[in-house]
Structure formats: C-alpha cells, structure tokens
Design a protein around this motif. Structure first.
Motif, PDB file in Angstrom:
ATOM      1  N   ASP A   6       0.835  -1.207   0.000  1.00 42.23           N
ATOM      2  CA  ASP A   6       0.000   0.000   0.000  1.00 42.23           C
ATOM      3  C   ASP A   6       0.868   1.255   0.000  1.00 42.23           C
ATOM      4  OD1 ASP A   6      -2.361  -1.407  -0.026  1.00 42.23           O
ATOM      5  OD2 ASP A   6      -2.735  -1.229   2.132  1.00 42.23           O
ATOM      6  N   VAL A  54       3.220   1.750  -3.457  1.00 38.62           N
ATOM      7  CA  VAL A  54       2.614   2.327  -4.665  1.00 38.62           C
ATOM      8  C   VAL A  54       2.533   3.851  -4.594  1.00 38.62           C
ATOM      9  CG1 VAL A  54       1.304   0.217  -5.128  1.00 38.62           C
ATOM     10  CG2 VAL A  54       0.227   2.070  -3.824  1.00 38.62           C
ATOM     11  N   THR A  55       2.666   4.417  -3.397  1.00 36.14           N
ATOM     12  CA  THR A  55       2.656   5.877  -3.267  1.00 36.14           C
ATOM     13  C   THR A  55       4.005   6.485  -3.610  1.00 36.14           C
ATOM     14  OG1 THR A  55       3.337   5.962  -0.928  1.00 36.14           O
ATOM     15  CG2 THR A  55       0.982   5.634  -1.384  1.00 36.14           C
ATOM     16  N   ALA A  64       2.999   8.969 -11.362  1.00 36.70           N
ATOM     17  CA  ALA A  64       1.909   8.563 -12.255  1.00 36.70           C
ATOM     18  C   ALA A  64       2.499   8.004 -13.542  1.00 36.70           C
ATOM     19  CB  ALA A  64       1.002   9.747 -12.560  1.00 36.70           C
ATOM     20  N   THR A 102       5.918   2.166 -12.730  1.00 35.14           N
ATOM     21  CA  THR A 102       5.720   0.722 -12.592  1.00 35.14           C
ATOM     22  C   THR A 102       6.054   0.254 -11.188  1.00 35.14           C
ATOM     23  OG1 THR A 102       6.260   0.390 -14.922  1.00 35.14           O
ATOM     24  CG2 THR A 102       6.403  -1.538 -13.495  1.00 35.14           C
ATOM     25  N   ASN A 138      -7.600  -0.102  -4.576  1.00 36.64           N
ATOM     26  CA  ASN A 138      -6.899   1.099  -5.034  1.00 36.64           C
ATOM     27  C   ASN A 138      -7.172   1.333  -6.520  1.00 36.64           C
ATOM     28  OD1 ASN A 138      -5.087   3.157  -5.691  1.00 36.64           O
ATOM     29  ND2 ASN A 138      -3.529   2.408  -4.255  1.00 36.64           N
ATOM     30  N   ALA A 157      -6.329   3.639  -8.401  1.00 40.50           N
ATOM     31  CA  ALA A 157      -5.218   4.265  -9.124  1.00 40.50           C
ATOM     32  C   ALA A 157      -4.233   3.241  -9.679  1.00 40.50           C
ATOM     33  CB  ALA A 157      -4.483   5.241  -8.199  1.00 40.50           C
ATOM     34  N   ILE A 158      -4.420   1.982  -9.299  1.00 46.20           N
ATOM     35  CA  ILE A 158      -3.470   0.935  -9.677  1.00 46.20           C
ATOM     36  C   ILE A 158      -4.126  -0.039 -10.647  1.00 46.20           C
ATOM     37  CG2 ILE A 158      -1.996  -0.924  -8.824  1.00 46.20           C
ATOM     38  CD1 ILE A 158      -1.140   1.894  -7.970  1.00 46.20           C
ATOM     39  N   ARG A 193       0.789  -0.774 -12.713  1.00 45.08           N
ATOM     40  CA  ARG A 193       1.074   0.585 -13.164  1.00 45.08           C
ATOM     41  C   ARG A 193       0.209   1.551 -12.359  1.00 45.08           C
ATOM     42  NH1 ARG A 193      -0.212   0.205 -18.212  1.00 45.08           N
ATOM     43  NH2 ARG A 193       1.903  -0.061 -19.030  1.00 45.08           N
ATOM     44  N   ARG A 194       0.815   2.652 -11.954  1.00 47.24           N
ATOM     45  CA  ARG A 194       0.043   3.686 -11.278  1.00 47.24           C
ATOM     46  C   ARG A 194      -0.549   4.621 -12.342  1.00 47.24           C
ATOM     47  NH1 ARG A 194       1.819   7.737  -6.301  1.00 47.24           N
ATOM     48  NH2 ARG A 194      -0.166   8.865  -6.239  1.00 47.24           N
ATOM     49  N   LYS A 195      -1.848   4.665 -12.430  1.00 46.91           N
ATOM     50  CA  LYS A 195      -2.524   5.425 -13.472  1.00 46.91           C
ATOM     51  C   LYS A 195      -2.493   6.931 -13.212  1.00 46.91           C
ATOM     52  CE  LYS A 195      -6.321   2.989 -13.064  1.00 46.91           C
ATOM     53  NZ  LYS A 195      -7.707   2.496 -13.308  1.00 46.91           N
ATOM     54  N   TYR A 196      -2.606   7.326 -11.952  1.00 49.87           N
ATOM     55  CA  TYR A 196      -2.625   8.765 -11.624  1.00 49.87           C
ATOM     56  C   TYR A 196      -2.190   8.970 -10.179  1.00 49.87           C
ATOM     57  CZ  TYR A 196      -7.195   7.249  -9.816  1.00 49.87           C
ATOM     58  OH  TYR A 196      -8.205   6.576  -9.171  1.00 49.87           O
TER      59      TYR A 196
END
Length: 460
Positions: free
Chosen positions: A370, A373-374, A378, A381, A405, A407-408, A457-460
């Motif tokens: 958790d 990913v922060t 954006a 990977t 999440n 965003a992921i 992948r983090r989208k935003y």
C-alpha cells in the motif's frame, strides 16, 4: 543374541557411566555435538538455521569450529532436515516402542547420526562411534548409549532398504498447504524435489552461454547459469574476483526483468539486501536507490556491489514510513515473507514457520505494498514479489491491492519476458514458480525456487 534383540532389550537400560571425552580428543566429535544442538534449536525453538550458522554471529558452539567442521555441520543439518520423516520412520523400525517424550536430545542425536549414514559420503563406523561417544558425554543420553550403538549399526546394515521407505519429510500443515494450493500431484512433485540438494544459479553480466561453457554449467532459458556441483570454494571460480557474476536463484532473477528498459530511470529496490536484485537493476543501467531497515544487511549489500563494480545509493530506513523527496519511475518490493518457496535451500523453513506466521506476513506485505505504490510517479511501474509458495502471501495480496486502489492497474506478464516459460504465467498474468518447475532429466539441474511476482502501473 541378535542385534535386533539387543536394540530392544537395551532400550532405556541404565549403563555404567563412561568417562567424558573432551571434544578436541576425538576429531569430528565437536561437529556432531554442535549439529545435535542446532537441530534441537531448529525443531524445539523454531530458530532460523541461517542465524545459527552465520559465520559472524552464529551459535557459539558453531563459531568455535573451524571452516571444515562448519561445512560438515551444515551438510549434516541439511540432510537431517530435508529427510526428517524418512529418518524418523527408519529409527522407529529399529525400536519396539517410541522414545520417551522427554528424550528430545536423544532423538536429535540419532537423527544427526542417521543423516550421515543415509545421505553423506562419510564412513558409517565414524558416525556410529562418534554418536555413542556423544551419548556417553551427555548425562541425559548416557543410559541410552548401548541402544544408540545397536540402532545405528542396524541402520548402517539395512540402509539400502530403509532409505527407500516412503515418508513425508515436512510437517502436516506444510504438506496440507501445498495440496490446497496446487493439488496432490503438484504438491507431491514439490515435496520430492525439495528433498534434494539444490543446484547453484548465477546471474552473469556477460553472455550466459559463454559463461556456462566456461564454468561447466547449463545456460537456462531465463538467462541464468546453473551449476550442479562446485569443486572447491565458490569464490575460487573464474569471474568471481572480477565481479562478473553473483549467486541468485533463477526464480529470484525474474522480478527485476519485469521493468523492461530502465536505463537512466530512477528505480527503488525497497527491501534490497543482500542485493541480488539491486545488482540486476544497476547492471541494466538504472539509477538505483537500495532501501533496507538493517544497517548490517546494507553493509553486506554495499560489499556485494563493490565486488561487482556496480553503483547504487543505499538508504537505511523503515519502508512503512519512508518518504523520498520525489517519486520514483519504478519501485520493486520484494517483500518479507515466509520463504516457503526456498525450502530446498533452507530446509528448516517448514519447521520454523507456522500458518499463523504466514497470515501475519501477508498482512505486513499488504501494508508495505500500500505504501510502496505511493512512492512511484503517475505512469510508473510497481513490481511486487516474494519467495513464498502460499497464495495468501502472493495472489491474495495482489488481488486485494487492485480491489481497493483504483489508481493501480495490473500489467500482465508475458512469457517472452521470462525466457519463454509460459507455464509460469497464471491466468491473471502473474508469475508463479514452484520448485517442481523448470524440470531437467538430471535432478541436480532441475527445479527453481517458489516465487510470486505481479506488475502494476500507477494510473494517476
């Protein structure tokens, strides 16, 4: 009187006390006594074998041995733990009633000696004689010395038939977890290969085929070089001093391959020590930040990178609260886990871990992921991996992240990215290897660690 009758009639009979023999007066005695003590620590106290046999901070009894005896202790313990059920069954056939409940030291002594008789290239007579001497030197076992002698002599004579006896060499909970996750057939294959000595895999800087030929090994489809046996010290092999390769199971090399082209990108290896994946990322041209909670483990990582002539920034920090000045292009979280995928290399794991440990570690992994990913920008990977065979620590953690999440997003792995090993790709697009994968006609060249990896992948 037959030896078998002697075995049974001498069981528990009081013996005339023998004069204690100093370990230094009998070559090999100190090593056997140490192996017995450490086996007890693993089984009774669930102590990690790696910690007990650490060459800098290991058990005092182990630290007192020279290098040759330390190697013997590790070989004995490896054989005793990999084949614990077989040894237990063989000893049980030698006696007419179970050992007393409180005779745990006696049981460990017998297991150590039986491991030598069954699995090590050592004289059986030495294993028997030194076990009897060790029994006479231990007040808890002295009255069983004649029984030890009779049992072990029978084991030596009958080992060809006893060795083939079918037995489960892991705790019931561990076998049940494998069956639940992989089915009976695959679980049986995993247990079978785990009972064998593992090969040595190398990650090389240069051409794998050239290094395989030079080292007398096998180039694997993953790009690793596999050696079945090593003559002499690993450090004496060509290329070690020059930093041309490092030891890394081929399964452990897969997560770092999932980033694709990372040249000049800022990449964080979040639980980095001892540094195999850090080295891969640095070798690929990334600007690597290697994070670890332990100063000692980071010291080892830096030493490894120095030998390999690779560079990375090292940061001693708690990942759970790590807050870099700017986000990374990519992060690798090879999370702390139960290590149940490495039992072939670490045969103490089934005896030192529990289902409760796995549940706690899965919760920790979810927490760390958790936060991980922060730390990525954006479009960046994230690769999450660990060396557990339990889906609770792999597939479940990945699924939960995606569910909570938005965003992921998952980026499925393709077979081409991992050497064409399509059988390691799950229907979701995760990587899932087991010790029974990467089969070879030669068991010494077969298998790989159990590993899980997922790419996001983090989208935003």
């Amino acid at each position: 009187m037959s030896s078998e009758r002697a075995t049974k009639r001498n069981f528990g009979r009081k013996q005339k006390p023998a004069d204690p023999i100093e370990a230094e007066d009998r070559p090999g005695l100190a090593a056997r006594q140490c192996a017995t003590r450490l086996l007890g620590a693993v089984i009774e106290k669930h102590t990690s074998l790696d910690g007990l046999t650490d060459n800098n901070n290991g058990h005092p009894q182990y630290m007192a041995l020279d290098d040759r005896d330390r190697s013997l202790v590790r070989a004995i313990l490896g054989a005793a733990l990999r084949n614990r059920g077989t040894i237990e069954a063989a000893i049980g056939r030698m006696i007419d009633r179970p050992l007393p409940e409180n005779a745990v030291a006696l049981k460990h002594l017998l297991h150590v000696a039986a491991a030598q008789i069954f699995y090590l290239d050592l004289p059986d007579r030495a294993a028997v004689d030194l076990a009897v001497t060790a029994a006479n030197n231990d007040p808890r076992n002295r009255r069983f010395a004649s029984m030890v002698n009779a049992v072990l002599r029978r084991l030596s004579r009958e080992k060809e038939s006893l060795e083939r006896a079918s037995a489960t060499n892991v705790p019931a909970w561990f076998e049940a977890s494998l069956v639940a996750a992989y089915g009976k057939e695959k679980a049986a294959a995993i247990l079978e290969i785990q009972a064998k000595e593992p090969p040595v895999d190398l990650t090389v800087k240069g051409d794998p085929k050239e290094w395989a030929e030079r080292l007398g090994g096998l180039a694997l489809p993953t790009g690793s070089v596999r050696l079945a046996t090593i003559e002499g010290a690993l450090t004496s092999l060509p290329g070690f001093a020059e930093g041309e390769w490092w030891v890394q199971d081929t399964a452990a090399s897969l997560p770092a391959k999932l980033f694709g082209d990372i040249k000049d990108k800022r990449v964080a290896d979040l639980c980095a020590a001892p540094g195999g994946k850090t080295a891969q990322l640095a070798q690929a041209g990334a600007k690597v930040t290697a994070l670890d909670l332990s100063a000692n483990r980071l010291k080892r990582l830096r030493a490894n990178l120095e030998r390999l002539q690779l560079n990375a920034e090292t940061v001693e920090a708690n990942l759970a609260i790590y807050d870099p000045a700017e986000p990374f292009d990519a992060v690798l979280l090879d999370a702390p886990c139960s290590s149940t995928g490495t039992v072939r290399r670490h045969p103490d794991v089934p005896w030192t871990k529990t289902p409760e440990d796995i549940a706690k570690l899965a919760a920790l992994q979810a927490k760390l992921l958790d936060h991980a990913v922060t730390l990525v920008r954006a479009g960046g990977t994230i690769v999450f991996s660990n060396c557990s065979l339990d889906p609770l620590e792999g597939e479940s953690v990945a699924k939960d992240l995606l569910a909570k999440n938005p965003a992921i997003e998952l980026v499925p792995v393709t077979a081409e990215e991992i050497g064409g090993l399509a059988e390691l790709i799950t229907k979701e697009g995760y990587v899932r290897s087991t010790p029974a994968d990467l089969a070879n006609d030669d068991p010494a060249l077969s298998g790989m660690d159990g590993f899980f990896a997922a790419r996001f992948r983090r989208k935003y």
